[in-house]
Design a protein around this motif. Structure first.
Motif, mmCIF file in Angstrom:
data_model
loop_
_atom_site.group_PDB
_atom_site.id
_atom_site.type_symbol
_atom_site.label_atom_id
_atom_site.label_comp_id
_atom_site.label_asym_id
_atom_site.label_seq_id
_atom_site.Cartn_x
_atom_site.Cartn_y
_atom_site.Cartn_z
ATOM 1 N N TYR A 112 -32.868 8.575 48.530
ATOM 2 C CA TYR A 112 -31.504 8.797 48.041
ATOM 3 C C TYR A 112 -30.551 8.314 49.137
ATOM 4 C CZ TYR A 112 -33.858 12.074 44.852
ATOM 5 O OH TYR A 112 -34.694 12.656 43.934
ATOM 6 N N SER A 113 -29.496 7.608 48.750
ATOM 7 C CA SER A 113 -28.553 7.115 49.768
ATOM 8 C C SER A 113 -27.132 7.099 49.227
ATOM 9 C CB SER A 113 -28.953 5.701 50.237
ATOM 10 O OG SER A 113 -28.665 4.737 49.237
ATOM 11 N N CYS A 114 -26.176 7.234 50.154
ATOM 12 C CA CYS A 114 -24.747 7.183 49.827
ATOM 13 C C CYS A 114 -24.006 6.521 50.978
ATOM 14 C CB CYS A 114 -24.176 8.583 49.617
ATOM 15 S SG CYS A 114 -24.676 9.383 48.101
ATOM 16 N N MET A 115 -22.974 5.776 50.663
ATOM 17 C CA MET A 115 -22.097 5.219 51.679
ATOM 18 C C MET A 115 -20.925 6.178 51.889
ATOM 19 S SD MET A 115 -20.557 1.393 52.123
ATOM 20 C CE MET A 115 -19.476 1.379 50.698
ATOM 21 N N LEU A 116 -20.454 6.280 53.146
ATOM 22 C CA LEU A 116 -19.370 7.187 53.499
ATOM 23 C C LEU A 116 -18.220 6.410 54.131
ATOM 24 C CD1 LEU A 116 -21.550 9.965 55.182
ATOM 25 C CD2 LEU A 116 -20.682 9.962 52.842
ATOM 26 N N PHE A 173 -22.160 0.653 59.047
ATOM 27 C CA PHE A 173 -21.893 -0.667 58.493
ATOM 28 C C PHE A 173 -20.653 -1.211 59.197
ATOM 29 C CE2 PHE A 173 -23.754 1.144 54.349
ATOM 30 C CZ PHE A 173 -25.042 0.804 54.740
ATOM 31 N N CYS A 174 -20.798 -2.320 59.880
ATOM 32 C CA CYS A 174 -19.688 -2.914 60.635
ATOM 33 C C CYS A 174 -19.397 -4.296 60.074
ATOM 34 C CB CYS A 174 -20.042 -3.036 62.112
ATOM 35 S SG CYS A 174 -20.672 -1.518 62.843
ATOM 36 N N GLN A 175 -18.141 -4.561 59.801
ATOM 37 C CA GLN A 175 -17.740 -5.877 59.326
ATOM 38 C C GLN A 175 -16.237 -6.021 59.480
ATOM 39 O OE1 GLN A 175 -19.664 -3.837 57.000
ATOM 40 N NE2 GLN A 175 -17.770 -2.667 57.008
ATOM 41 N N GLY A 176 -15.827 -7.185 59.977
ATOM 42 C CA GLY A 176 -14.397 -7.408 60.200
ATOM 43 C C GLY A 176 -13.817 -6.335 61.098
ATOM 44 N N ARG A 177 -12.801 -5.643 60.634
ATOM 45 C CA ARG A 177 -12.215 -4.519 61.364
ATOM 46 C C ARG A 177 -12.531 -3.187 60.676
ATOM 47 N NH1 ARG A 177 -8.396 -8.652 61.927
ATOM 48 N NH2 ARG A 177 -7.783 -9.103 64.087
ATOM 49 N N THR A 178 -13.566 -3.187 59.854
ATOM 50 C CA THR A 178 -13.882 -2.010 59.038
ATOM 51 C C THR A 178 -15.208 -1.397 59.458
ATOM 52 O OG1 THR A 178 -12.712 -2.997 57.164
ATOM 53 C CG2 THR A 178 -14.206 -1.187 56.680
ATOM 54 N N MET A 179 -15.216 -0.071 59.509
ATOM 55 C CA MET A 179 -16.449 0.675 59.768
ATOM 56 C C MET A 179 -16.740 1.572 58.573
ATOM 57 S SD MET A 179 -18.045 0.307 62.756
ATOM 58 C CE MET A 179 -18.787 1.886 63.080
ATOM 59 N N ARG A 180 -18.001 1.599 58.167
ATOM 60 C CA ARG A 180 -18.463 2.532 57.150
ATOM 61 C C ARG A 180 -19.778 3.150 57.637
ATOM 62 N NH1 ARG A 180 -14.035 2.206 55.744
ATOM 63 N NH2 ARG A 180 -13.159 1.464 53.768
ATOM 64 N N TRP A 181 -20.137 4.267 57.041
ATOM 65 C CA TRP A 181 -21.373 4.958 57.417
ATOM 66 C C TRP A 181 -22.194 5.204 56.158
ATOM 67 C CZ3 TRP A 181 -16.584 5.466 59.249
ATOM 68 C CH2 TRP A 181 -16.404 5.295 60.635
ATOM 69 N N ALA A 182 -23.465 5.396 56.332
ATOM 70 C CA ALA A 182 -24.334 5.657 55.186
ATOM 71 C C ALA A 182 -25.368 6.702 55.569
ATOM 72 C CB ALA A 182 -25.014 4.373 54.710
ATOM 73 N N LEU A 183 -25.744 7.509 54.575
ATOM 74 C CA LEU A 183 -26.708 8.592 54.762
ATOM 75 C C LEU A 183 -27.835 8.412 53.756
ATOM 76 C CD1 LEU A 183 -27.261 11.384 56.166
ATOM 77 C CD2 LEU A 183 -26.021 12.417 54.239
ATOM 78 N N ALA A 184 -29.063 8.652 54.196
ATOM 79 C CA ALA A 184 -30.221 8.533 53.296
ATOM 80 C C ALA A 184 -31.188 9.673 53.578
ATOM 81 C CB ALA A 184 -30.912 7.181 53.480
ATOM 82 N N TRP A 185 -31.873 10.138 52.527
ATOM 83 C CA TRP A 185 -32.855 11.212 52.687
ATOM 84 C C TRP A 185 -33.986 11.037 51.679
ATOM 85 C CZ3 TRP A 185 -28.068 11.529 50.574
ATOM 86 C CH2 TRP A 185 -27.940 12.081 49.288
ATOM 87 N N SER A 186 -35.147 11.607 52.004
ATOM 88 C CA SER A 186 -36.329 11.441 51.160
ATOM 89 C C SER A 186 -37.183 12.702 51.220
ATOM 90 C CB SER A 186 -37.147 10.232 51.624
ATOM 91 O OG SER A 186 -38.342 10.113 50.879
ATOM 92 N N PHE A 187 -37.921 12.955 50.124
ATOM 93 C CA PHE A 187 -38.850 14.086 50.063
ATOM 94 C C PHE A 187 -40.296 13.624 50.236
ATOM 95 C CE2 PHE A 187 -35.019 15.357 47.844
ATOM 96 C CZ PHE A 187 -34.802 16.646 48.302
ATOM 97 N N TYR A 188 -40.487 12.337 50.494
ATOM 98 C CA TYR A 188 -41.825 11.790 50.706
ATOM 99 C C TYR A 188 -42.177 11.846 52.191
ATOM 100 C CZ TYR A 188 -42.256 9.945 45.940
ATOM 101 O OH TYR A 188 -42.361 9.823 44.578
ATOM 102 N N ASP A 189 -43.414 12.212 52.488
ATOM 103 C CA ASP A 189 -43.861 12.288 53.873
ATOM 104 C C ASP A 189 -44.329 10.945 54.414
ATOM 105 O OD1 ASP A 189 -43.388 15.039 54.016
ATOM 106 O OD2 ASP A 189 -45.367 15.512 53.176
ATOM 107 N N ASP A 190 -44.665 10.009 53.517
ATOM 108 C CA ASP A 190 -45.241 8.748 53.969
ATOM 109 C C ASP A 190 -44.213 7.638 54.156
ATOM 110 O OD1 ASP A 190 -44.662 8.576 51.287
ATOM 111 O OD2 ASP A 190 -46.386 7.305 50.800
ATOM 112 N N VAL A 191 -42.922 7.925 53.962
ATOM 113 C CA VAL A 191 -41.919 6.874 54.117
ATOM 114 C C VAL A 191 -41.646 6.633 55.601
ATOM 115 C CG1 VAL A 191 -40.810 7.320 51.905
ATOM 116 C CG2 VAL A 191 -40.019 8.528 53.935
#
Length: 566
Positions: A252-256, A282-300
């Motif tokens: 699961y992932s979302c950008m912030l 996430f860095c580009q131009g003069r813009t910064m963004r962040w992203a979060l991801a999580w998983s319930f799988y142990d093998d990832v």
């Protein structure tokens, strides 16, 4: 300052930003929005929505072969930012090292109140399918965005890989997956609304007043970029959906849009017991963004945050100074006059550096190195290279301000001294004086000399200090001469005299283990040829402050220059 150098490593725009002049010459629809200065530089007005839309459509057509239409009334995505997100999802699911024949499935979540999830452009599914052949379920709630998204998918012949679905308001993952209960998706993506209200969307009370205003236009309307509780509450809703779906999705992932949202969301995942969590920038131009991801799988496999990885991989440049060939010649002449057996330029510079370090009581020892260089491992215990003249004056002042005894005490000490002289011979008198000096106290006759007069003259202190200084210089010169004559192989086995003399912990009887913890810094010094000159490099190893190494480097350089000037 541009952040392009911090883009994802595989982002095609990281080292090769768009060439506006080339694009304008090839694409007429883009040419009408560019401006050429008198110097010939081609620029784009990023505050003009039509110019931003033209750039996005042109980049997608030129670099990815995609033809899309975007209404000005809806959010216009920037290609480099969306490409960063796609590449990060590749890292999450292990796309680079996986079998390319395996079909990957993803979900592009519509936010339920605006259209920047799938959006009118449908940019995430279009990029993911074109680059990697991924299958996408794209959800959308807005009628206009839904129609444009379907049109963009169809005109690029990607209907077999992208399914655009119209969903009810406030629908997230649970409702979107009701009809496909048997399918396991590899990931989901979401670009949630960043702001909680109109004031926050306009930057009131949420943007640091010292920051400059945004350099590009906000192409999304207020209702498109705003949600109750902002992105924080919106992503929490996705987290709660994921707690029910769990292994229906591997990631699961979302950008912030705000860095301050990252910590509370990670804390929420920790409280809920989610086993695998990571984030990125996430860095580009003069813009910064962040992203979060999580998983319930142990093998990832959980990729490390790029910010930490960049810090680990970033090479630290050494602090350097160059000793010119003419200076080396003068140093060689002085070394020969002192009887040193140093002929080669590297050996001459190394010998003088070792002598200066010995004078400063800085520990150093030779270590194995390359053929045409000499390496010293330096450990600084105390800062002995700054304010040397001030320290000297301080010692004189302390001698001048020694406490004076009363007349009765002086008379009693004089009588006691005369009695000792009458009883003991001269050899017996020498012994207590030596013992007194070793324990840190002055002999009685010295005390009388210091306190009998009204004051200790500055001249006597200067003479005493000068004699001590001369003795120290002779001793240190001998030590330097010995160290110059030793080979690098012998240096590993024996501790140099300068190291023993400059180790205060040893003088106090501390163990070597305790001594190793008491230092200002450690560095590796390389002396090597650079043409006809000699280059001295100081590589930081560990310690309290890198500036201290810079100070020592400056001191060494200045002392070498003074040797030649003198």
């Amino acid at each position: 300052m541009s952040l392009n150098k911090s883009m994802h490593a595989r982002n095609r725009y990281k080292d090769k930003p768009p060439d506006f002049a080339y694009l304008a010459g090839k694409h007429p629809e883009f040419r009408q929005h560019v401006q050429t200065t008198l110097s010939g530089r081609v620029s784009l007005n990023f505050k003009d929505p039509e110019a931003v839309r033209a750039l996005t459509c042109t980049l997608l057509k030129e670099d990815f072969g995609l033809t899309i239409d975007i209404p000005l009334e809806r959010l216009i995505p920037t290609v480099p930012l969306r490409l960063n997100y796609i590449h990060w999802v590749e890292d999450l699911i292990g796309h680079q090292g996986a079998d390319k024949g395996v079909l990957r499935r993803g979900i592009d979540i519509g936010t339920g109140i605006r259209c920047s999830g799938t959006g009118a452009s449908c940019i995430y599914p279009l990029l993911g399918s074109t680059l990697n052949g991924w299958y996408f379920l794209a959800t959308e709630v807005d009628d206009m965005c839904f129609n444009y998204a379907k049109k963009n998918v169809e005109q690029n012949n990607l209907s077999d890989l992208i399914k655009v679905v119209k969903v009810p308001q406030k629908t997230l993952l649970m409702d979107a997956l009701k009809e496909e209960s048997e399918i396991i998706y590899d990931f989901c993506m979401c670009n949630p609304p960043f702001f909680a209200n109109q004031l926050e969307a306009k930057g009131v009370n949420s943007r640091n007043p010292r920051r400059p205003p945004p350099s590009s236009v906000n192409t999304g309307g207020i209702t498109e970029i705003m949600a109750e509780g902002g992105e924080l509450e919106f992503v929490k809703r996705i987290i709660h959906d994921s707690l029910q779906l769990k292994k229906r999705l591997r990631w699961y992932s979302c950008m912030l849009g705000k860095k301050c949202s990252l910590a509370p969301l990670k804390e929420e995942l920790r409280i809920q017991g989610v086993p695998k969590v990571t984030h990125t920038e996430f860095c580009q131009g003069r813009t910064m963004r962040w992203a979060l991801a999580w998983s319930f799988y142990d093998d990832v496999q959980v990729p490390s945050p790029p910010s930490k990885r960049r810090k680990l991989e970033k090479p630290r440049k050494p602090i350097t100074f160059t000793v010119l060939a003419s200076t080396v010649k003068e140093l060689s002449t002085k070394a020969a006059a002192m009887g040193w057996d140093a002929v080669e330029a590297i050996a001459v510079v190394r010998a003088w550096v070792e002598k200066i370090l010995a004078d400063l009581k800085v520990q150093h020892k030779r270590v194995p190195c390359g053929k045409d260089e000499v390496s010293l491992f330096v450990t600084a215990i105390e800062n002995s290279w700054i304010h040397l003249r001030r320290k000297k004056r301080e010692r004189v002042r302390q001698l001048r301000e020694l406490p004076r005894a009363s007349e009765d005490v002086l008379q009693a000490m004089e009588e006691e001294k005369n009695g000792q002289k009458s009883v003991s011979n001269s050899s017996d008198c020498e012994k207590p004086k030596t013992e007194d000096s070793e324990t840190g106290f002055m002999a009685p006759d010295e005390d009388v000399h210091l306190t009998a007069g009204d004051k200790l003259t500055e001249e006597s202190a200067d003479k005493e200090e000068h004699s001590e200084h001369v003795e120290e210089e002779e001793t240190e010169a001998k030590q330097a001469e010995m160290s110059c004559n030793k080979g690098s192989s012998n240096a590993k086995e024996e501790l140099q005299p300068s190291e023993e003399a400059s180790n205060p912990a040893v003088e106090k009887g501390q163990s070597p283990k305790e001594t190793s913890r008491c230092f200002l810094f450690k560095c590796l010094m390389n002396v090597k040829k650079e043409g006809n000159d000699v280059l001295v490099e100081m590589h930081w190893v560990e310690g309290q402050n890198r500036d201290l190494m810079n100070q020592l480097c400056t001191y060494l350089r200045n002392q070498i220059l003074r040797l030649v000037a003198g």
